[in-house]
Design an enzyme around this catalytic site. Sequence first.
Site, PDB file in Angstrom:
ATOM      1  N   VAL A   1       0.877  -1.380  -0.072  1.00  0.00           N
ATOM      2  CA  VAL A   1       0.122  -0.034  -0.107  1.00  0.00           C
ATOM      3  C   VAL A   1       0.786   1.281  -0.167  1.00  0.00           C
ATOM      4  CG1 VAL A   1      -1.702   1.416   1.358  1.00  0.00           C
ATOM      5  CG2 VAL A   1      -2.022  -1.211   1.084  1.00  0.00           C
TER       6      VAL A   1
ATOM      7  N   GLY B   1     -13.253 -21.096  -6.726  1.00  0.00           N
ATOM      8  CA  GLY B   1     -11.916 -21.616  -6.938  1.00  0.00           C
ATOM      9  C   GLY B   1     -11.747 -22.334  -5.716  1.00  0.00           C
TER      10      GLY B   1
ATOM     11  N   CYS C   1      -5.366  -9.386   2.956  1.00  0.00           N
ATOM     12  CA  CYS C   1      -6.403  -8.697   3.240  1.00  0.00           C
ATOM     13  C   CYS C   1      -7.797  -9.366   3.608  1.00  0.00           C
ATOM     14  CB  CYS C   1      -6.633  -7.329   2.470  1.00  0.00           C
ATOM     15  SG  CYS C   1      -5.166  -6.325   2.279  1.00  0.00           S
TER      16      CYS C   1
ATOM     17  N   LEU D   1      -6.899  -0.578  -2.995  1.00  0.00           N
ATOM     18  CA  LEU D   1      -6.332  -0.949  -4.044  1.00  0.00           C
ATOM     19  C   LEU D   1      -6.181  -2.471  -3.885  1.00  0.00           C
ATOM     20  CD1 LEU D   1      -3.042  -1.927  -3.267  1.00  0.00           C
ATOM     21  CD2 LEU D   1      -2.803   0.566  -3.325  1.00  0.00           C
TER      22      LEU D   1
ATOM     23  N   LYS E   1      -2.997 -14.647  -6.026  1.00  0.00           N
ATOM     24  CA  LYS E   1      -3.655 -14.284  -7.155  1.00  0.00           C
ATOM     25  C   LYS E   1      -2.781 -14.033  -8.244  1.00  0.00           C
ATOM     26  CE  LYS E   1      -5.175 -10.095  -7.301  1.00  0.00           C
ATOM     27  NZ  LYS E   1      -5.721  -8.811  -6.938  1.00  0.00           N
TER      28      LYS E   1
HETATM   29  C1  UDX Z   1      -8.638  -7.097  -1.498  1.00  0.00           C
HETATM   30  C2  UDX Z   1      -9.500  -6.102  -1.918  1.00  0.00           C
HETATM   31  O1  UDX Z   1     -10.089  -6.304  -3.223  1.00  0.00           O
HETATM   32  C3  UDX Z   1      -9.095  -4.703  -1.675  1.00  0.00           C
HETATM   33  O2  UDX Z   1      -9.993  -3.877  -2.090  1.00  0.00           O
HETATM   34  C4  UDX Z   1      -8.224  -4.511  -0.444  1.00  0.00           C
HETATM   35  O3  UDX Z   1      -7.495  -3.029  -0.523  1.00  0.00           O
HETATM   36  C5  UDX Z   1      -7.164  -5.482  -0.300  1.00  0.00           C
HETATM   37  O4  UDX Z   1      -7.989  -7.005  -0.278  1.00  0.00           O
HETATM   38  P1  UDX Z   1      -6.418  -8.197  -2.760  1.00  0.00           P
HETATM   39  O5  UDX Z   1      -6.071  -9.011  -1.655  1.00  0.00           O
HETATM   40  O6  UDX Z   1      -5.187  -7.637  -3.774  1.00  0.00           O
HETATM   41  O7  UDX Z   1      -7.418  -7.178  -2.633  1.00  0.00           O
HETATM   42  O8  UDX Z   1      -7.206  -9.255  -3.876  1.00  0.00           O
HETATM   43  P2  UDX Z   1      -8.325  -9.578  -4.517  1.00  0.00           P
HETATM   44  O9  UDX Z   1      -8.326  -9.202  -5.989  1.00  0.00           O
HETATM   45  O10 UDX Z   1      -9.441  -8.760  -4.024  1.00  0.00           O
HETATM   46  O11 UDX Z   1      -8.630 -11.101  -4.457  1.00  0.00           O
HETATM   47  C6  UDX Z   1      -8.669 -11.613  -3.202  1.00  0.00           C
HETATM   48  C7  UDX Z   1      -8.866 -13.015  -3.214  1.00  0.00           C
HETATM   49  O12 UDX Z   1     -10.153 -13.522  -3.540  1.00  0.00           O
HETATM   50  C8  UDX Z   1      -7.616 -13.881  -4.261  1.00  0.00           C
HETATM   51  O13 UDX Z   1      -7.140 -15.065  -3.711  1.00  0.00           O
HETATM   52  C9  UDX Z   1      -8.455 -14.317  -5.461  1.00  0.00           C
HETATM   53  O14 UDX Z   1      -8.102 -15.557  -5.886  1.00  0.00           O
HETATM   54  C10 UDX Z   1      -9.849 -14.573  -4.872  1.00  0.00           C
HETATM   55  N1  UDX Z   1     -11.120 -14.199  -5.624  1.00  0.00           N
HETATM   56  C11 UDX Z   1     -11.283 -13.076  -5.959  1.00  0.00           C
HETATM   57  C12 UDX Z   1     -11.841 -15.513  -5.962  1.00  0.00           C
HETATM   58  O15 UDX Z   1     -11.643 -16.765  -5.477  1.00  0.00           O
HETATM   59  N2  UDX Z   1     -12.935 -15.146  -6.726  1.00  0.00           N
HETATM   60  C13 UDX Z   1     -13.294 -13.996  -7.186  1.00  0.00           C
HETATM   61  O16 UDX Z   1     -14.226 -13.890  -8.099  1.00  0.00           O
HETATM   62  C14 UDX Z   1     -12.549 -13.225  -6.885  1.00  0.00           C
END
Ligand code: UDX
Length: 435
Positions: A11, A254, A261, A151, A322
């Site tokens: 961040v 998944g 987070c 973000l 991810k």
């Molecule tokens: C998240 C929030 O989106 C963001 O707003 C916050 O600031 C920090 O946490 P991030 O951890 O970077 O962001 O990843 P994100 O893209 O939200 O994905 C989180 C997890 O959810 C990943 O493991 C991803 O694989 C999973 N995911 C996401 C799914 O399993 N299915 C989905 O449809 C979307």
Amino acid sequence: MKIAVVGTGHVGLVVGTGLAENGHYVKCMDIDEAKIAMLQAGEMPIYEPGLEELVVRNMEEERLKFTTALDEAVKDVLLIFICVGTPPLPDGGADTSQVFSVVDAIGKAIDGYRIVVNKSTCPVGSTEEIRDRLAESTSQSFDVVVNPEFLRQGSAVDDFMRPDRIVVGCDDVRVEEIMKELYAPFLRTGKPLLLMSIRSAEMAKYAVNAMLATRISFMNEMATLCEAYGADIGEVREGVAADSRIGPAYLFPGIGFGGSCLPKDVVACAKMAEARGLDTHIMKAVSAVNREQQQRFIETILAHYGERIKGKRIAVWGASFKPKTDDLRDGPALHVIDALLEAGAAITVYDPVADRNLAHVYGDRITVVPKNYAALQEADGLVITTEWNEFRRPDYERMGDLMREKVIFDGRNLYTASVLEKAGFRYFSVGRPSV
Ligand code: UDX
């Protein structure tokens, strides 16, 4: 404006760089000397698309500096952003100790008025505690605002530069004006800056992450139902996503959500409720479904091999939680790798960018290879744990030639079962009929 950013993690580094890119003078501070030395040399401590170019350019143009000295960072600035981690405590609550040690250091260092902007995700009420704590350590005047960051890793630069909204919790109109001016260039697309009470802004951050996690766990539970009744979650998702009341985002099933987070914020939310004698049925269920989802995937793999698992060589594609990040934290891939190692399998991993972090976590307990097909050499199966784009359209024939046993466990539903069946593979995915 002159700005200090304390904490150069995912961040802080993106925030500091993004603000510099908009013309502000930014000093980023971190206690990690190795990290600051890397940044000063123009090297990135994390993988984040598009970040390096911005960091280097803003350093060259002398709007972005890196230091380990907090006193130096907060000298002559108007705004101090706190962007340090709030990892989970053993009981799941948020550990805010890094935030408060930064606050104490700021109190000792400042020699005039400052606006302290908290971006670290802290339980509701923390910003008021920050204000009290700061008042104990300084006689200078100051204001404290909370400005949660939304973000996402992997698209962090874009998310910060073009946010859906900016949330600011503030109780002083002059400070509100300064925050509006600071963020005006980021909101040219007409997206809103939402001013609200400090407590509401703190809660909004938890509400967003909890909602996203809820959608994912909901779809993962639906995927389990689909498996039980012979439906296909991919088709079901399309039916759900097309409803304008629901929308298409965060509906991908998944092997569970991971990262630094979502998992921790859901649990921290439940802890906040507990602290007020309340029960959060949904938050607890969201975490439980997430754990079960990962476990179910692991059990599918173990059940396929049975006793034969010992000594099998399993290839794993993707290790980060991810795509487009090298962050392994709380990633489903790690749980899968750990379980397979424990069962006696040998593991070969390919991830486009996570090698350094994999070496740090596993040392020589796994083999890490630099190419996706190299992982398949003599493999008794392939597990897909992260949906990097390069895994989406592989050469099935080449894969089959390399592998000893043609079986794929796809935790991200990247392939079409009938295509793989034709290519002679056994194929397991999530919430869809296996072949
Ligand atoms: C998240 C929030 O989106 C963001 O707003 C916050 O600031 C920090 O946490 P991030 O951890 O970077 O962001 O990843 P994100 O893209 O939200 O994905 C989180 C997890 O959810 C990943 O493991 C991803 O694989 C999973 N995911 C996401 C799914 O399993 N299915 C989905 O449809 C979307």
